[in-house]
Design an enzyme around this catalytic site. Structure first.
Site, short mmCIF file in Angstrom:
data_model
loop_
_atom_site.label_atom_id
_atom_site.label_comp_id
_atom_site.label_asym_id
_atom_site.label_seq_id
_atom_site.Cartn_x
_atom_site.Cartn_y
_atom_site.Cartn_z
N TYR A 71 10.06 2.61 -2.89
CA TYR A 71 10.58 1.32 -2.43
C TYR A 71 9.45 0.46 -1.85
CZ TYR A 71 13.99 -1.78 -0.01
OH TYR A 71 14.74 -2.85 0.43
N SER A 106 11.14 -7.27 1.39
CA SER A 106 11.62 -6.48 2.53
C SER A 106 10.49 -6.46 3.56
CB SER A 106 11.91 -5.06 2.04
OG SER A 106 12.02 -4.16 3.13
P1 NAD Z 1 23.81 -3.84 -2.06
O1 NAD Z 1 23.85 -2.41 -2.45
O2 NAD Z 1 24.84 -4.37 -1.12
O3 NAD Z 1 23.81 -4.77 -3.36
C1 NAD Z 1 22.98 -4.53 -4.45
C2 NAD Z 1 23.63 -5.07 -5.71
O4 NAD Z 1 22.69 -4.87 -6.79
C3 NAD Z 1 24.93 -4.37 -6.09
O5 NAD Z 1 25.93 -5.33 -6.38
C4 NAD Z 1 24.54 -3.58 -7.35
O6 NAD Z 1 25.62 -3.43 -8.28
C5 NAD Z 1 23.43 -4.43 -7.91
N1 NAD Z 1 22.53 -3.69 -8.81
C6 NAD Z 1 22.03 -2.44 -8.66
N2 NAD Z 1 21.28 -2.10 -9.72
C7 NAD Z 1 21.30 -3.17 -10.56
C8 NAD Z 1 20.71 -3.43 -11.81
N3 NAD Z 1 19.96 -2.51 -12.44
N4 NAD Z 1 20.95 -4.63 -12.39
C9 NAD Z 1 21.71 -5.56 -11.77
N5 NAD Z 1 22.30 -5.36 -10.60
C10 NAD Z 1 22.10 -4.17 -9.99
O7 NAD Z 1 22.33 -4.05 -1.47
P2 NAD Z 1 21.69 -5.18 -0.52
O8 NAD Z 1 21.39 -4.54 0.77
O9 NAD Z 1 22.46 -6.44 -0.56
O10 NAD Z 1 20.28 -5.37 -1.26
C11 NAD Z 1 19.93 -6.51 -2.02
C12 NAD Z 1 18.41 -6.62 -2.04
O11 NAD Z 1 17.93 -6.78 -0.71
C13 NAD Z 1 17.69 -5.39 -2.60
O12 NAD Z 1 16.61 -5.80 -3.40
C14 NAD Z 1 17.19 -4.69 -1.36
O13 NAD Z 1 16.05 -3.90 -1.60
C15 NAD Z 1 16.88 -5.88 -0.47
N6 NAD Z 1 16.80 -5.57 0.95
C16 NAD Z 1 17.88 -5.06 1.61
C17 NAD Z 1 17.77 -4.77 2.97
C18 NAD Z 1 18.90 -4.20 3.75
O14 NAD Z 1 18.66 -3.77 4.89
N7 NAD Z 1 20.13 -4.18 3.24
C19 NAD Z 1 16.56 -5.00 3.62
C20 NAD Z 1 15.47 -5.52 2.92
C21 NAD Z 1 15.62 -5.80 1.58
#
Ligand code: NAD
Length: 260
Positions: free
Chosen positions: A155, A142
């Site tokens: 985080y 991130s």
């Molecule tokens: P999201 O909530 O849309 O998807 C996350 C997925 O992870 C879900 O399908 C959930 O069921 C799954 N999950 C949660 N806990 C789990 C576990 N213990 N084991 C297996 N699966 C699990 O979130 P997203 O925004 O797509 O985030 C994905 C990644 O991107 C994360 O690591 C997040 O920190 C990172 N990220 C997101 C953003 C953003 O702005 N959305 C920015 C930077 C980084």
């Protein structure tokens, strides 16, 4: 077809960023394993990818559970015969001022982001190291792998840790042709972020519009959200890159929020 004949395991791929990467990889010819704690959603995603002409399977995997990670990874190799790409992407967000952060929530965050990255990497590596066939591991970091923000102590600490893990893997994996990267997105409007908008508004005592404009996009060059497709295209570029000229890197995709 940039990933023809490759097999990719993507954690957290039933939603958001992981799902977009899975769809993009499948369109580029990879067989994709949708590994998620939510098996029903993982299977539904796999079905949709297959309906669109791709090759996919849903896998039950809680990335904090050593047995589940090992068994899920083996199931992918049993089904698809190999493993070339790991996207360690599953993640959640819990926000709170540091002074009130519960230890249980802190440990939950480290377990999903850091333990999950370690466990999935360790399970994937023997398949990539075998005969030095190689592979690519991409961690979903991130902007918070580089920057701090209020309310996000667990985080930010966890996302910084991924940089260290990735650098070690780039060095250890080199002789086996394994490369390693961290993708560092800015804010992307997935369920993870949608949930945070009202939470941040309540905690900071400002409106939801102000959270978006000032807290989430205030430091970007153009006030625009990063998209799941921006991240999927970056993940495709890194996985398809032909040599170890690119390894051990952190690629920030954030509309200029953070500049390296
Ligand atoms: P999201 O909530 O849309 O998807 C996350 C997925 O992870 C879900 O399908 C959930 O069921 C799954 N999950 C949660 N806990 C789990 C576990 N213990 N084991 C297996 N699966 C699990 O979130 P997203 O925004 O797509 O985030 C994905 C990644 O991107 C994360 O690591 C997040 O920190 C990172 N990220 C997101 C953003 C953003 O702005 N959305 C920015 C930077 C980084």
């Amino acid at each position: 077809m940039k990933l023809q004949g490759k097999v990719a395991l993507i954690t957290g791929a039933a939603s958001g960023i992981g799902r977009a990467i899975a769809e993009t990889y499948a369109r580029e010819g990879a067989a994709v394993a949708i590994a998620d704690i939510n098996l029903a959603a993982a299977q539904a995603t796999a079905k949709e990818i297959e309906a669109a002409g791709g090759k996919a399977m849903g896998v039950a995997m809680d990335v904090t559970n050593e047995q589940a990670v090992n068994a899920g990874t083996q199931a992918v190799v049993d089904a698809f015969g190999q493993l070339d790409i790991l996207i360690s992407n599953a993640g959640i967000q819990i926000i709170s001022p540091l002074v009130d952060f519960s230890f249980a929530d802190w440990k939950k965050m480290q377990a999903i982001h850091v333990d999950g990255a370690f466990l999935t990497t360790r399970a994937a590596l023997p398949h990539m190291y075998k005969d030095k066939r190689g592979g690519t591991v991409i961690y979903m970091g991130s902007v918070h792998s580089h920057e701090g923000s209020k309310l996000k102590s667990a985080y930010v600490a966890a996302k910084h840790a991924l940089l260290g893990l990735s650098k070690v893997l780039a060095k250890e994996g080199a002789e086996f042709n394994v490369r390693s990267h961290v993708i560092c997105p800015g804010f992307v409007r997935t369920p993870l972020v949608e949930k945070q908008i009202p939470e941040q508004a309540a905690t900071l005592g400002i409106s939801e519009e102000e959270v978006i404009k000032h807290v989430m996009l205030g430091d970007t060059v153009d006030g625009i959200f990063t998209t799941v497709d921006d991240i999927a295209q970056t993940a495709l570029f890194l996985a398809a890159f032909p040599s170890a000229a690119l390894t051990g890197q952190s690629v920030v995709v954030s509309h200029g929020w953070y500049m390296q």
